[in-house]
Design a protein around this motif. Structure first.
Motif, PDB file in Angstrom:
ATOM      1  N   ILE A 185      70.668  20.307  76.638  1.00 34.59           N
ATOM      2  CA  ILE A 185      71.043  19.176  75.774  1.00 34.59           C
ATOM      3  C   ILE A 185      69.856  18.220  75.827  1.00 34.59           C
ATOM      4  CG2 ILE A 185      72.718  17.313  75.385  1.00 34.59           C
ATOM      5  CD1 ILE A 185      73.863  20.208  75.144  1.00 34.59           C
ATOM      6  N   TRP A 186      69.344  17.837  74.656  1.00 36.60           N
ATOM      7  CA  TRP A 186      68.079  17.089  74.602  1.00 36.60           C
ATOM      8  C   TRP A 186      68.233  15.836  73.754  1.00 36.60           C
ATOM      9  CZ3 TRP A 186      64.479  18.789  77.852  1.00 36.60           C
ATOM     10  CH2 TRP A 186      63.225  18.171  77.821  1.00 36.60           C
ATOM     11  N   LEU A 187      67.449  14.830  74.084  1.00 41.57           N
ATOM     12  CA  LEU A 187      67.508  13.557  73.356  1.00 41.57           C
ATOM     13  C   LEU A 187      66.139  13.242  72.749  1.00 41.57           C
ATOM     14  CD1 LEU A 187      69.299  10.979  72.842  1.00 41.57           C
ATOM     15  CD2 LEU A 187      68.235  10.020  74.899  1.00 41.57           C
ATOM     16  N   ALA A 188      66.114  13.029  71.436  1.00 40.96           N
ATOM     17  CA  ALA A 188      64.879  12.539  70.795  1.00 40.96           C
ATOM     18  C   ALA A 188      65.004  11.023  70.664  1.00 40.96           C
ATOM     19  CB  ALA A 188      64.715  13.178  69.427  1.00 40.96           C
ATOM     20  N   LEU A 189      63.880  10.322  70.780  1.00 35.55           N
ATOM     21  CA  LEU A 189      63.908   8.851  70.716  1.00 35.55           C
ATOM     22  C   LEU A 189      63.220   8.302  69.474  1.00 35.55           C
ATOM     23  CD1 LEU A 189      63.070   8.198  74.455  1.00 35.55           C
ATOM     24  CD2 LEU A 189      65.283   7.892  73.344  1.00 35.55           C
ATOM     25  N   GLN A 190      62.550   9.146  68.735  1.00 35.44           N
ATOM     26  CA  GLN A 190      61.827   8.705  67.548  1.00 35.44           C
ATOM     27  C   GLN A 190      62.192   9.623  66.378  1.00 35.44           C
ATOM     28  OE1 GLN A 190      57.555   8.464  68.294  1.00 35.44           O
ATOM     29  NE2 GLN A 190      57.963   8.205  70.478  1.00 35.44           N
ATOM     30  N   PRO A 191      62.324   9.154  65.178  1.00 37.63           N
ATOM     31  CA  PRO A 191      62.236   7.754  64.760  1.00 37.63           C
ATOM     32  C   PRO A 191      63.503   6.968  65.102  1.00 37.63           C
ATOM     33  CG  PRO A 191      62.732   9.133  62.880  1.00 37.63           C
ATOM     34  CD  PRO A 191      62.559  10.060  64.050  1.00 37.63           C
ATOM     35  N   LYS A 192      64.511   7.673  65.668  1.00 38.61           N
ATOM     36  CA  LYS A 192      65.765   7.036  66.102  1.00 38.61           C
ATOM     37  C   LYS A 192      66.339   7.950  67.181  1.00 38.61           C
ATOM     38  CE  LYS A 192      68.093   9.715  62.677  1.00 38.61           C
ATOM     39  NZ  LYS A 192      68.666   9.940  61.447  1.00 38.61           N
ATOM     40  N   LYS A 193      67.347   7.457  67.909  1.00 34.84           N
ATOM     41  CA  LYS A 193      67.943   8.313  68.937  1.00 34.84           C
ATOM     42  C   LYS A 193      68.730   9.441  68.277  1.00 34.84           C
ATOM     43  CE  LYS A 193      68.108   5.124  72.711  1.00 34.84           C
ATOM     44  NZ  LYS A 193      68.841   4.074  73.359  1.00 34.84           N
ATOM     45  N   PHE A 194      68.541  10.639  68.791  1.00 37.72           N
ATOM     46  CA  PHE A 194      69.279  11.784  68.270  1.00 37.72           C
ATOM     47  C   PHE A 194      69.491  12.798  69.390  1.00 37.72           C
ATOM     48  CE2 PHE A 194      69.168  16.131  66.407  1.00 37.72           C
ATOM     49  CZ  PHE A 194      70.385  16.064  65.733  1.00 37.72           C
ATOM     50  N   GLU A 195      70.762  13.144  69.649  1.00 37.85           N
ATOM     51  CA  GLU A 195      71.047  14.113  70.706  1.00 37.85           C
ATOM     52  C   GLU A 195      71.422  15.457  70.076  1.00 37.85           C
ATOM     53  OE1 GLU A 195      73.572  12.783  74.061  1.00 37.85           O
ATOM     54  OE2 GLU A 195      74.538  14.746  73.821  1.00 37.85           O
ATOM     55  N   GLY A 196      70.894  16.518  70.651  1.00 34.52           N
ATOM     56  CA  GLY A 196      71.208  17.854  70.139  1.00 34.52           C
ATOM     57  C   GLY A 196      70.938  18.892  71.204  1.00 34.52           C
ATOM     58  N   SER A 197      70.814  20.128  70.747  1.00 38.45           N
ATOM     59  CA  SER A 197      70.650  21.249  71.675  1.00 38.45           C
ATOM     60  C   SER A 197      69.335  21.968  71.452  1.00 38.45           C
ATOM     61  CB  SER A 197      71.757  22.273  71.436  1.00 38.45           C
ATOM     62  OG  SER A 197      72.968  21.829  71.969  1.00 38.45           O
ATOM     63  N   LEU A 198      68.800  22.486  72.541  1.00 39.28           N
ATOM     64  CA  LEU A 198      67.623  23.355  72.473  1.00 39.28           C
ATOM     65  C   LEU A 198      67.963  24.690  73.092  1.00 39.28           C
ATOM     66  CD1 LEU A 198      64.765  20.960  73.688  1.00 39.28           C
ATOM     67  CD2 LEU A 198      65.169  21.723  71.345  1.00 39.28           C
ATOM     68  N   MET A 199      67.540  25.752  72.450  1.00 38.33           N
ATOM     69  CA  MET A 199      67.661  27.096  73.015  1.00 38.33           C
ATOM     70  C   MET A 199      66.245  27.555  73.331  1.00 38.33           C
ATOM     71  SD  MET A 199      68.727  30.576  70.943  1.00 38.33           S
ATOM     72  CE  MET A 199      70.003  29.735  70.110  1.00 38.33           C
ATOM     73  N   ILE A 200      66.023  27.925  74.591  1.00 41.48           N
ATOM     74  CA  ILE A 200      64.679  28.361  74.986  1.00 41.48           C
ATOM     75  C   ILE A 200      64.792  29.790  75.504  1.00 41.48           C
ATOM     76  CG2 ILE A 200      62.714  27.891  76.505  1.00 41.48           C
ATOM     77  CD1 ILE A 200      63.927  24.930  76.421  1.00 41.48           C
ATOM     78  N   VAL A 201      64.143  30.703  74.825  1.00 35.65           N
ATOM     79  CA  VAL A 201      64.245  32.120  75.178  1.00 35.65           C
ATOM     80  C   VAL A 201      62.858  32.632  75.566  1.00 35.65           C
ATOM     81  CG1 VAL A 201      64.980  34.400  74.394  1.00 35.65           C
ATOM     82  CG2 VAL A 201      66.107  32.375  73.473  1.00 35.65           C
ATOM     83  N   THR A 202      62.768  33.192  76.762  1.00 39.55           N
ATOM     84  CA  THR A 202      61.504  33.818  77.187  1.00 39.55           C
ATOM     85  C   THR A 202      61.550  35.284  76.759  1.00 39.55           C
ATOM     86  OG1 THR A 202      61.422  32.297  79.050  1.00 39.55           O
ATOM     87  CG2 THR A 202      59.984  34.228  79.169  1.00 39.55           C
ATOM     88  N   LEU A 203      60.785  35.598  75.737  1.00 35.93           N
ATOM     89  CA  LEU A 203      60.809  36.952  75.192  1.00 35.93           C
ATOM     90  C   LEU A 203      59.861  37.874  75.974  1.00 35.93           C
ATOM     91  CD1 LEU A 203      60.662  35.887  71.434  1.00 35.93           C
ATOM     92  CD2 LEU A 203      62.649  36.815  72.606  1.00 35.93           C
ATOM     93  N   ASN A 204      58.746  37.296  76.445  1.00 38.56           N
ATOM     94  CA  ASN A 204      57.783  38.021  77.265  1.00 38.56           C
ATOM     95  C   ASN A 204      57.171  37.044  78.247  1.00 38.56           C
ATOM     96  OD1 ASN A 204      57.323  40.876  76.112  1.00 38.56           O
ATOM     97  ND2 ASN A 204      57.282  39.597  74.280  1.00 38.56           N
ATOM     98  N   ASP A 205      56.942  37.446  79.500  1.00 36.94           N
ATOM     99  CA  ASP A 205      56.325  36.547  80.503  1.00 36.94           C
ATOM    100  C   ASP A 205      54.822  36.454  80.322  1.00 36.94           C
ATOM    101  OD1 ASP A 205      58.457  35.525  81.858  1.00 36.94           O
ATOM    102  OD2 ASP A 205      58.697  37.338  83.058  1.00 36.94           O
TER     103      ASP A 205
END
Ligand SMILES: C[S@@+](CC[C@H](N)C(=O)[O-])C[C@H]1O[C@@H](n2cnc3c(N)ncnc32)[C@H](O)[C@@H]1O
Length: 231
Positions: free
Chosen positions: A211-231
């Motif tokens: 769960i991630w928060l952006a602060l610019q240009p305004k506050k916005f909370e949402g989701s990030l999916m991070i997938v490691t496909l190859n090391d």
């Protein structure tokens, strides 16, 4: 008053003034009716260039504005800076806010979108930020393994909003993994197809849901999916 914008929120440019005080840096917008987010200048609705483009073209697959998930990606990659010359594919780039952010970091960026009508907006905003973004008119389905081999990182903002898009993502990620792409970072407000995609990816690759928060240009909370496909 000078035509300047004071950027004072967390993460905004700051400078050390006399006697060591930290004050927000004065940043002059390049043209009127623009806003700044994470160093990227973007048109606002009243911008005359934007209005002209809107008279000529009409994107039809939701590429009709900047979407807030792009700011989540900017914030995340401000903390996890990409290496210079990283080859980035921005899937469903729309008007290009995320692509431009990566280009400003010194990455080699391709903005890919199925809708040709988004590209005049991307071109104009790339010019505004004095960066180069390669363009690719293509759908996820059409991206073959050999095409995906050209990229290190795949990103996308607000591009998993239908069930069939989650299926397209998963199929493309399988090809991307075998093509050697290292990582996917996908941002979304947290819609069901995005959550379903996380579950599917989690069974196949190391996958994080933040769960991630952006602060610019305004506050916005949402989701990030991070997938490691190859090391
Ligand atoms: C909601 S907009 C997000 C635009 C941009 N990422 C942003 O954050 O402002 C979704 C974009 O994905 C594009 N798109 C939709 N389906 C696609 C597909 N199958 N392959 C590639 N692009 C697609 C649309 O044309 C649109 O520009």
């Amino acid at each position: 008053m000078p035509a300047c914008r004071l950027l004072g929120e967390a993460g905004c440019p700051m400078r050390i003034a006399n006697k060591g005080f930290i004050v927000p840096e004065l940043i002059a917008p390049p043209v009127k009716h623009t806003l700044s987010a994470y160093g990227v200048w973007l048109f606002t609705d009243k911008n005359p260039t934007l209005k002209k483009i809107k008279k000529r073209v009409a994107p039809s697959v939701h590429g009709d504005r900047h979407w807030d998930s792009s700011y989540l990606l900017m914030d995340y990659f401000s903390e996890h800076r990409p290496r210079k010359n990283t080859r980035v594919l921005d899937v469903g780039c729309g008007w290009g806010p995320t692509s431009i952010f990566f280009a400003l970091q010194g990455c080699k960026v391709t903005g890919m979108d199925v809708d040709t009508d988004v590209f005049p907006f991307l071109d104009a905003q790339a010019d505004l930020n004095a960066v180069k973004v390669e363009k690719l008119i293509c759908s996820m389905k059409q991206m073959k393994k050999k095409d995906l081999a050209n990229y290190d990182v795949i990103v996308g903002g607000d591009i998993c909003f239908w069930d069939e898009l989650a299926d397209e993502w998963f199929a493309m990620l399988k090809r991307a993994a075998s093509a050697g792409v290292k990582k996917l970072v996908l941002a979304d407000p947290g819609r069901q197809p995005f959550l379903d995609l996380i579950d599917k990816c989690d069974k196949k690759w190391p996958t994080e849901h933040l769960i991630w928060l952006a602060l610019q240009p305004k506050k916005f909370e949402g989701s990030l999916m991070i997938v490691t496909l190859n090391d």
